[in-house]
Design an enzyme around this catalytic site. Structure first.
Site, PDB file in Angstrom:
ATOM      1  N   GLU A 169       0.809  -1.243   0.000  1.00 30.19           N
ATOM      2  CA  GLU A 169       0.000   0.000   0.000  1.00 30.19           C
ATOM      3  C   GLU A 169       0.836   1.285   0.000  1.00 30.19           C
ATOM      4  N   TYR A 171       3.495   1.948   1.961  1.00 25.45           N
ATOM      5  CA  TYR A 171       4.094   2.273   3.253  1.00 25.45           C
ATOM      6  C   TYR A 171       5.614   2.024   3.213  1.00 25.45           C
ATOM      7  N   ARG A 219       2.691  -8.947   3.891  1.00 22.81           N
ATOM      8  CA  ARG A 219       1.712  -8.358   2.951  1.00 22.81           C
ATOM      9  C   ARG A 219       2.515  -7.690   1.852  1.00 22.81           C
ATOM     10  N   HIS A 257      -1.859   3.851  -1.499  1.00 20.61           N
ATOM     11  CA  HIS A 257      -2.908   4.789  -1.099  1.00 20.61           C
ATOM     12  C   HIS A 257      -3.002   5.976  -2.054  1.00 20.61           C
ATOM     13  N   GLN A 344     -18.744   3.802   3.840  1.00 22.68           N
ATOM     14  CA  GLN A 344     -19.312   4.959   4.538  1.00 22.68           C
ATOM     15  C   GLN A 344     -19.081   4.968   6.045  1.00 22.68           C
TER      16      GLN A 344
HETATM   17  P1  FAD Z   1     -36.975   5.419   2.565  1.00 24.87           P
HETATM   18  O1  FAD Z   1     -35.894   4.588   2.017  1.00 24.87           O
HETATM   19  O2  FAD Z   1     -37.413   6.585   1.773  1.00 24.87           O
HETATM   20  O3  FAD Z   1     -38.212   4.476   2.872  1.00 24.87           O
HETATM   21  C1  FAD Z   1     -39.479   4.971   3.220  1.00 24.87           C
HETATM   22  C2  FAD Z   1     -40.533   3.929   2.873  1.00 24.87           C
HETATM   23  O4  FAD Z   1     -41.764   4.326   3.425  1.00 24.87           O
HETATM   24  C3  FAD Z   1     -40.763   3.750   1.385  1.00 24.87           C
HETATM   25  O5  FAD Z   1     -40.597   2.399   1.034  1.00 24.87           O
HETATM   26  C4  FAD Z   1     -42.196   4.224   1.178  1.00 24.87           C
HETATM   27  O6  FAD Z   1     -42.869   3.478   0.172  1.00 24.87           O
HETATM   28  C5  FAD Z   1     -42.823   3.963   2.547  1.00 24.87           C
HETATM   29  N1  FAD Z   1     -43.984   4.797   2.852  1.00 24.87           N
HETATM   30  C6  FAD Z   1     -44.063   6.157   2.848  1.00 24.87           C
HETATM   31  N2  FAD Z   1     -45.300   6.538   3.236  1.00 24.87           N
HETATM   32  C7  FAD Z   1     -45.998   5.415   3.483  1.00 24.87           C
HETATM   33  C8  FAD Z   1     -47.333   5.172   3.933  1.00 24.87           C
HETATM   34  N3  FAD Z   1     -48.160   6.149   4.233  1.00 24.87           N
HETATM   35  N4  FAD Z   1     -47.734   3.900   4.060  1.00 24.87           N
HETATM   36  C9  FAD Z   1     -46.905   2.868   3.776  1.00 24.87           C
HETATM   37  N5  FAD Z   1     -45.638   3.054   3.366  1.00 24.87           N
HETATM   38  C10 FAD Z   1     -45.187   4.305   3.233  1.00 24.87           C
HETATM   39  N6  FAD Z   1     -27.614   6.258   1.108  1.00 24.87           N
HETATM   40  C11 FAD Z   1     -26.418   5.862   1.478  1.00 24.87           C
HETATM   41  O7  FAD Z   1     -26.162   5.778   2.676  1.00 24.87           O
HETATM   42  N7  FAD Z   1     -25.476   5.493   0.573  1.00 24.87           N
HETATM   43  C12 FAD Z   1     -25.703   5.533  -0.743  1.00 24.87           C
HETATM   44  O8  FAD Z   1     -24.818   5.225  -1.532  1.00 24.87           O
HETATM   45  C13 FAD Z   1     -26.967   5.954  -1.177  1.00 24.87           C
HETATM   46  N8  FAD Z   1     -27.245   6.005  -2.485  1.00 24.87           N
HETATM   47  C14 FAD Z   1     -28.477   6.404  -2.872  1.00 24.87           C
HETATM   48  C15 FAD Z   1     -28.748   6.449  -4.236  1.00 24.87           C
HETATM   49  C16 FAD Z   1     -30.005   6.835  -4.678  1.00 24.87           C
HETATM   50  C17 FAD Z   1     -30.286   6.898  -6.132  1.00 24.87           C
HETATM   51  C18 FAD Z   1     -31.001   7.192  -3.720  1.00 24.87           C
HETATM   52  C19 FAD Z   1     -32.371   7.617  -4.173  1.00 24.87           C
HETATM   53  C20 FAD Z   1     -30.728   7.161  -2.369  1.00 24.87           C
HETATM   54  C21 FAD Z   1     -29.462   6.779  -1.937  1.00 24.87           C
HETATM   55  N9  FAD Z   1     -29.126   6.761  -0.599  1.00 24.87           N
HETATM   56  C22 FAD Z   1     -27.910   6.319  -0.204  1.00 24.87           C
HETATM   57  C23 FAD Z   1     -30.042   7.279   0.429  1.00 24.87           C
HETATM   58  C24 FAD Z   1     -30.755   6.163   1.205  1.00 24.87           C
HETATM   59  O9  FAD Z   1     -31.368   5.271   0.326  1.00 24.87           O
HETATM   60  C25 FAD Z   1     -31.750   6.796   2.155  1.00 24.87           C
HETATM   61  O10 FAD Z   1     -31.077   7.620   3.064  1.00 24.87           O
HETATM   62  C26 FAD Z   1     -32.536   5.745   2.926  1.00 24.87           C
HETATM   63  O11 FAD Z   1     -33.246   4.932   2.045  1.00 24.87           O
HETATM   64  C27 FAD Z   1     -33.521   6.399   3.904  1.00 24.87           C
HETATM   65  O12 FAD Z   1     -34.202   5.377   4.559  1.00 24.87           O
HETATM   66  P2  FAD Z   1     -35.645   5.551   5.170  1.00 24.87           P
HETATM   67  O13 FAD Z   1     -36.032   4.206   5.642  1.00 24.87           O
HETATM   68  O14 FAD Z   1     -35.643   6.663   6.135  1.00 24.87           O
HETATM   69  O15 FAD Z   1     -36.580   6.034   3.982  1.00 24.87           O
HETATM   70  P1  NAP Z   2     -27.740  16.348  -0.836  1.00 27.21           P
HETATM   71  O1  NAP Z   2     -26.509  15.549  -0.797  1.00 27.21           O
HETATM   72  O2  NAP Z   2     -28.085  17.195   0.308  1.00 27.21           O
HETATM   73  O3  NAP Z   2     -27.666  17.236  -2.142  1.00 27.21           O
HETATM   74  C1  NAP Z   2     -28.657  18.105  -2.512  1.00 27.21           C
HETATM   75  C2  NAP Z   2     -28.148  19.002  -3.653  1.00 27.21           C
HETATM   76  O4  NAP Z   2     -29.186  19.848  -4.040  1.00 27.21           O
HETATM   77  C3  NAP Z   2     -26.965  19.838  -3.280  1.00 27.21           C
HETATM   78  O5  NAP Z   2     -26.062  19.805  -4.363  1.00 27.21           O
HETATM   79  C4  NAP Z   2     -27.539  21.243  -3.089  1.00 27.21           C
HETATM   80  O6  NAP Z   2     -26.487  22.069  -3.499  1.00 27.21           O
HETATM   81  C5  NAP Z   2     -28.766  21.215  -3.988  1.00 27.21           C
HETATM   82  N1  NAP Z   2     -29.912  21.961  -3.458  1.00 27.21           N
HETATM   83  C6  NAP Z   2     -30.425  21.939  -2.203  1.00 27.21           C
HETATM   84  N2  NAP Z   2     -31.505  22.745  -2.120  1.00 27.21           N
HETATM   85  C7  NAP Z   2     -31.694  23.266  -3.340  1.00 27.21           C
HETATM   86  C8  NAP Z   2     -32.643  24.177  -3.881  1.00 27.21           C
HETATM   87  N3  NAP Z   2     -33.606  24.681  -3.138  1.00 27.21           N
HETATM   88  N4  NAP Z   2     -32.536  24.511  -5.174  1.00 27.21           N
HETATM   89  C9  NAP Z   2     -31.552  24.011  -5.939  1.00 27.21           C
HETATM   90  N5  NAP Z   2     -30.614  23.146  -5.480  1.00 27.21           N
HETATM   91  C10 NAP Z   2     -30.686  22.779  -4.192  1.00 27.21           C
HETATM   92  O7  NAP Z   2     -28.982  15.401  -1.065  1.00 27.21           O
HETATM   93  P2  NAP Z   2     -29.242  14.234  -2.116  1.00 27.21           P
HETATM   94  O8  NAP Z   2     -28.327  14.314  -3.277  1.00 27.21           O
HETATM   95  O9  NAP Z   2     -30.700  14.284  -2.346  1.00 27.21           O
HETATM   96  O10 NAP Z   2     -28.897  12.951  -1.316  1.00 27.21           O
HETATM   97  C11 NAP Z   2     -29.690  12.567  -0.184  1.00 27.21           C
HETATM   98  C12 NAP Z   2     -28.852  11.816   0.790  1.00 27.21           C
HETATM   99  O11 NAP Z   2     -28.563  10.534   0.267  1.00 27.21           O
HETATM  100  C13 NAP Z   2     -27.557  12.537   1.031  1.00 27.21           C
HETATM  101  O12 NAP Z   2     -27.513  13.066   2.325  1.00 27.21           O
HETATM  102  C14 NAP Z   2     -26.515  11.512   0.805  1.00 27.21           C
HETATM  103  O13 NAP Z   2     -25.715  11.333   1.974  1.00 27.21           O
HETATM  104  C15 NAP Z   2     -27.247  10.219   0.517  1.00 27.21           C
HETATM  105  N6  NAP Z   2     -26.578   9.630  -0.632  1.00 27.21           N
HETATM  106  C16 NAP Z   2     -25.319   9.208  -0.471  1.00 27.21           C
HETATM  107  C17 NAP Z   2     -24.638   8.702  -1.537  1.00 27.21           C
HETATM  108  C18 NAP Z   2     -23.219   8.203  -1.376  1.00 27.21           C
HETATM  109  O14 NAP Z   2     -22.576   7.871  -2.338  1.00 27.21           O
HETATM  110  N7  NAP Z   2     -22.702   8.110  -0.182  1.00 27.21           N
HETATM  111  C19 NAP Z   2     -25.233   8.634  -2.771  1.00 27.21           C
HETATM  112  C20 NAP Z   2     -26.534   9.083  -2.904  1.00 27.21           C
HETATM  113  C21 NAP Z   2     -27.188   9.602  -1.823  1.00 27.21           C
HETATM  114  P3  NAP Z   2     -26.571  23.640  -3.656  1.00 27.21           P
HETATM  115  O15 NAP Z   2     -27.375  24.093  -2.487  1.00 27.21           O
HETATM  116  O16 NAP Z   2     -25.174  24.131  -3.651  1.00 27.21           O
HETATM  117  O17 NAP Z   2     -27.194  23.866  -4.960  1.00 27.21           O
HETATM  118 FE1  SF4 Z   3     -17.802  -0.663   5.348  1.00 22.91          FE
HETATM  119 FE2  SF4 Z   3     -20.074  -1.797   6.166  1.00 22.91          FE
HETATM  120 FE3  SF4 Z   3     -20.038  -0.341   3.919  1.00 22.91          FE
HETATM  121 FE4  SF4 Z   3     -18.866  -2.750   4.041  1.00 22.91          FE
HETATM  122  S1  SF4 Z   3     -21.048  -2.310   4.222  1.00 22.91           S
HETATM  123  S2  SF4 Z   3     -17.993  -0.921   3.163  1.00 22.91           S
HETATM  124  S3  SF4 Z   3     -18.056  -2.735   6.097  1.00 22.91           S
HETATM  125  S4  SF4 Z   3     -19.649   0.387   5.985  1.00 22.91           S
END
Ligand code: FAD
Ligand code: NAP
Ligand code: SF4
Length: 675
Positions: A169, A171, A219, A257, A344
């Site tokens: 890595e 080091y 390693r 790294h 993460q």
């Molecule tokens: P949600 O996942 O939004 O689940 C809420 C659920 O409630 C849904 O299934 C909905 O159908 C249900 N629901 C709502 N209202 C009702 C009702 N009245 N009755 C019955 N059911 C209902 N997070 C990461 O940490 N890493 C990532 O890489 C990452 N990538 C992402 C990529 C994408 C494209 C997206 C969209 C999200 C990503 N996220 C990622 C974010 C992550 O998925 C969310 O933070 C997480 O799913 C939130 O979990 P939650 O259970 O709070 O809500």
């Molecule tokens: P986010 O990370 O908070 O990004 C929202 C984006 O929208 C920002 O770029 C913000 O930047 C812009 N924005 C916010 N308010 C706005 C407004 N009123 N008008 C125009 N632009 C606005 O949220 P997200 O992309 O929806 O993701 C949701 C969560 O999912 C995040 O917190 C993230 O951690 C998680 N997630 C994680 C990954 C991952 O790879 N780890 C991948 C997907 C999602 P400006 O305000 O500068 O425009």
């Molecule tokens: Fe790290 Fe858990 Fe994500 Fe695997 S699933 S990369 S151990 S945080």
């Protein structure tokens, strides 16, 4: 082992002559952060013992520093403290009680040390460190060798079964081996033999100090993935010399790294680098361990059956599921909580100075604090929402004996994870949903899908408590023309409801904006998880002729089928909120696809001409077919308002700002353990 037993190669013992390993699974080294806190030994003992009880054969600890050159001024290495042996005995005894073996990794950080004391073969600053190393003198080099010997001897006294010498890595030891970082002209530099002198002297000194019946793992960097790295022929020659010098096992290291090639992120295909270990092993007289992105027993079994390696190293998979091996051995692989390689809660935490844990298993490194006891008072609980928060709550509460009914309006569990798993490179997210499905069935949770819940339903049901895990609703920014037909939500694009045109503007460059850009910069098909294709894309030479595996290679990225512009309002580099250890991969991937990234944007209006925007004071019109809104999210928690039933609001429904699955699962798990 019976011939029809599951995973016959993975679960076969390995005879090391003076000792036996119970199977072929090594838990790879991970610095957890527990090493640096008060009460560290007790917490580390609990952490490792749980993995040992789960069936792993050999554990390698996180890296421990051999001397002050790796540490901030004034600090002494932990093993030189008075009660160090007793502390480490807690760890080794706990692991041995569970039938596993444990080696301590000795890590000399060289020019990567976050210290003003750092030394390296030459005074060359690492691109990822603000400190400039001093060139080690001959006397200092001899002292480093002695320090490795002293530390190994300490490990033997503390009950370890062996040590792993970190030689990869980028080091200290690796820096001596590679011409990239070794410009010396004395006996420690210049020729290949001179560059390897330190590595061999360290192994010989350790062997002298610990005798024959002690495991020494080296390693070895089999592929440096930097220019000026070793050639593969040199690596094989060094491997043979290390075997002669007395190593017991050689472990595979991939990439420095400072390398610009992903090696363990979700984007990397499973077992992507095993072909390197296989070519190496064919020429070596000692057992070889392979590593990198191996996260399922099937993949591990297949590569061992092919003869690519003698053992498999997995690290993060044991954060995600300590019982990985036991479940595989019991024929219950479907119940393994799979590491999705998101980084993460593990690497991102460590690089931000926080304790390691795991997105899919918040108990990792919190074994003494997050305990799943049977509930003292069994409750009837309605959980609304089967996203990550609802799933983690429902399964943890059911495990404790509560009677749980889980509702979701969708026809499948998963919430937003069903979108995340459609993003190229995030296919692993589907494994988390497979795990939860299995868990719900096993725990007999009453799952009601296609069931939109309202207040009346909750109040008229036979429940003591409601958990509102209804997630979020995407934010629609107040831009004039936001209702124009070209404007679409990320939900519609990623779910496939809308087919995006050729020219795209994405408003919002957060995690989802980046993911949507990734999604749209690929063709209609998901990209192949083909290993040669991945190596071509990142410019890795599979013929193993190029120095470091990359020198002189040209990466060949397939072009994006769309012209994409990703915009944000704030100034500064787009993507700054992405994960510390993966953000650069997302950014670099999009740059290779020629995605334009604009910061400092002021959105003026949307009309038939496209998106009117002022970028750092300069007006522009982006003539696009679609404008995809990825502008963050708002909590969806109407159900909780006025509800005449005790309730808790969790996950996105509780707080949508900076919500991710890590927080959603952690919050839900902690609540379910407390109820
Ligand atoms: P949600 O996942 O939004 O689940 C809420 C659920 O409630 C849904 O299934 C909905 O159908 C249900 N629901 C709502 N209202 C009702 C009702 N009245 N009755 C019955 N059911 C209902 N997070 C990461 O940490 N890493 C990532 O890489 C990452 N990538 C992402 C990529 C994408 C494209 C997206 C969209 C999200 C990503 N996220 C990622 C974010 C992550 O998925 C969310 O933070 C997480 O799913 C939130 O979990 P939650 O259970 O709070 O809500
Ligand atoms: P986010 O990370 O908070 O990004 C929202 C984006 O929208 C920002 O770029 C913000 O930047 C812009 N924005 C916010 N308010 C706005 C407004 N009123 N008008 C125009 N632009 C606005 O949220 P997200 O992309 O929806 O993701 C949701 C969560 O999912 C995040 O917190 C993230 O951690 C998680 N997630 C994680 C990954 C991952 O790879 N780890 C991948 C997907 C999602 P400006 O305000 O500068 O425009
Ligand atoms: Fe790290 Fe858990 Fe994500 Fe695997 S699933 S990369 S151990 S945080």
């Amino acid at each position: 082992m019976k011939p029809d037993a599951p995973y016959p190669h993975l679960l076969a013992p390995l005879d090391l002559g003076f000792t036996q390993l119970r199977n072929r699974v090594l838990m790879g080294s991970m610095h957890t952060g527990l090493e640096d806190i008060p009460d560290s030994h007790a917490r580390l003992a609990a952490f490792y013992a749980e993995r040992a009880a789960g069936g792993v054969a050999l554990i390698v600890t996180g890296g421990f520093m051999p001397n002050a050159h790796c540490l901030p001024p004034g600090e002494t290495p932990a093993y030189r403290q008075p009660d160090a042996i007793a502390g480490h005995r807690l760890i080794t005894d706990a692991v041995h009680r569970e039938g596993a073996k444990i080696c301590l990794q000795i890590l000399h950080t060289g020019r990567y040390a976050h210290s003003e004391n750092l030394i390296a073969p030459s005074a060359l600053q690492a691109p990822i460190n603000r400190f400039v190393p001093a060139e080690a003198t001959d006397t200092q080099i001899l002292q480093q060798i002695e320090d490795f010997g002293d530390f190994a001897s300490f490990c033997q006294q503390a009950g370890y079964d062996g040590v792993e010498v970190m030689g990869s890595e980028g080091y200290f030891i690796n820096e001596f081996i590679a011409p990239r970082t070794n410009r010396r002209e004395d006996r420690w530099g210049g020729s290949f033999d001179n560059r390897c002198r330190l590595a061999l002297a360290i192994v010989r000194r350790i062997r002298e100090r610990v005798g024959e019946k002690f495991i020494i793992i080296f390693r070895l960097s089999m592929l440096d993935l930097v220019e000026g790295g070793s050639t593969f022929d040199e690596t094989v020659a060094l491997g043979k010399a290390l075997a002669e010098a007395g190593v017991t096992l050689i472990n595979t290291g991939i990439g420095w790294h400072e390398s610009q090639i992903p090696t363990i992120a979700t984007k990397v295909p499973r077992a992507a680098f095993t072909w390197v270990s296989a070519r190496f092993r064919a020429q070596l007289p000692v057992p070889v361990i392979t590593s990198n992105r191996i996260n399922s027993p099937d993949v591990a079994e297949a590569l061992l059956a092919l003869g690519d390696a003698d053992m498999v190293s997995m690290a993060r998979p044991f954060l995600a599921d300590p019982r990985f091996v036991a479940k595989a051995a019991a024929g219950q692989s479907d119940s393994i909580n799979t590491c999705i390689a998101c980084n993460q809660a593990c690497l991102d935490h460590i690089f931000n100075g926080r304790l390691t844990s795991c997105l899919v298993n918040p108990r990792a490194c919190h074994e003494l604090e997050l305990i799943s006891d049977p509930a003292t008072q069994v409750r009837r609980i309605a959980v609304v929402g089967a996203g990550p928060a609802g799933l983690a709550f429902a399964t943890t509460a059911a495990e404790r004996g509560h009677r749980v009914t889980l509702f979701d309006q969708a026809t499948e569990i998963g919430g937003q994870f069903n979108l995340a798993k459609r993003i190229p490179g995030k296919e692993e997210f589907a494994e988390t949903l497979r795990y939860f499905n299995n868990r719900l069935q096993h725990l007999k949770v009453d799952v009601r899908l296609g069931a939109r819940v309202d207040t009346a339903m909750l109040e008229s049901g036979d429940f003591d408590l409601a958990i509102i895990a209804t997630g979020i609703t995407p934010r629609m920014p107040a831009i004039p023309g936001i209702t124009h037909r070209s404007v679409v939500s990320y939900v519609d694009v990623v779910s496939g409801k809308v087919t995006a045109g050729q020219r795209i503007a994405i408003i919002g460059a957060g995690g989802i904006g980046f993911d949507v850009a990734e999604f749209l910069s690929h063709g209609t098909e998901m990209p192949s998880r083909d290993i040669p294709e991945f190596m071509r894309e990142w410019g890795v030479d599979m013929s193993l002729q190029a120095r470091g595996g990359v020198e002189g290679m040209t990466p060949l990225t397939p072009p994006s089928p769309r012209q994409i512009t990703l915009l944000q309002r704030k100034p500064g580099k787009p993507g700054s909120t992405l994960g510390k250890t993966t953000g650069w991969i997302h950014r670099l991937g999009l740059v290779k696809k020629r995605v334009e990234m604009l910061a400092g944007c002021d959105y003026q209006r949307i009309d038939d001409d496209g998106l009117h925007v002022v970028v750092q004071g300069v007006p522009r019109v982006l003539a696009v077919d679609h404008i995809v809104i990825c502008a963050g999210q708002e909590p969806l928690r109407e159900l909780a308002q006025g509800l005449r039933l005790p309730c808790h609001v969790i996950g996105g429904a509780h707080e949508a700002t900076e919500l991710d699955a890590k927080r959603a699962i952690d919050e839900a798990t902690r609540l379910a353990l407390a109820i």
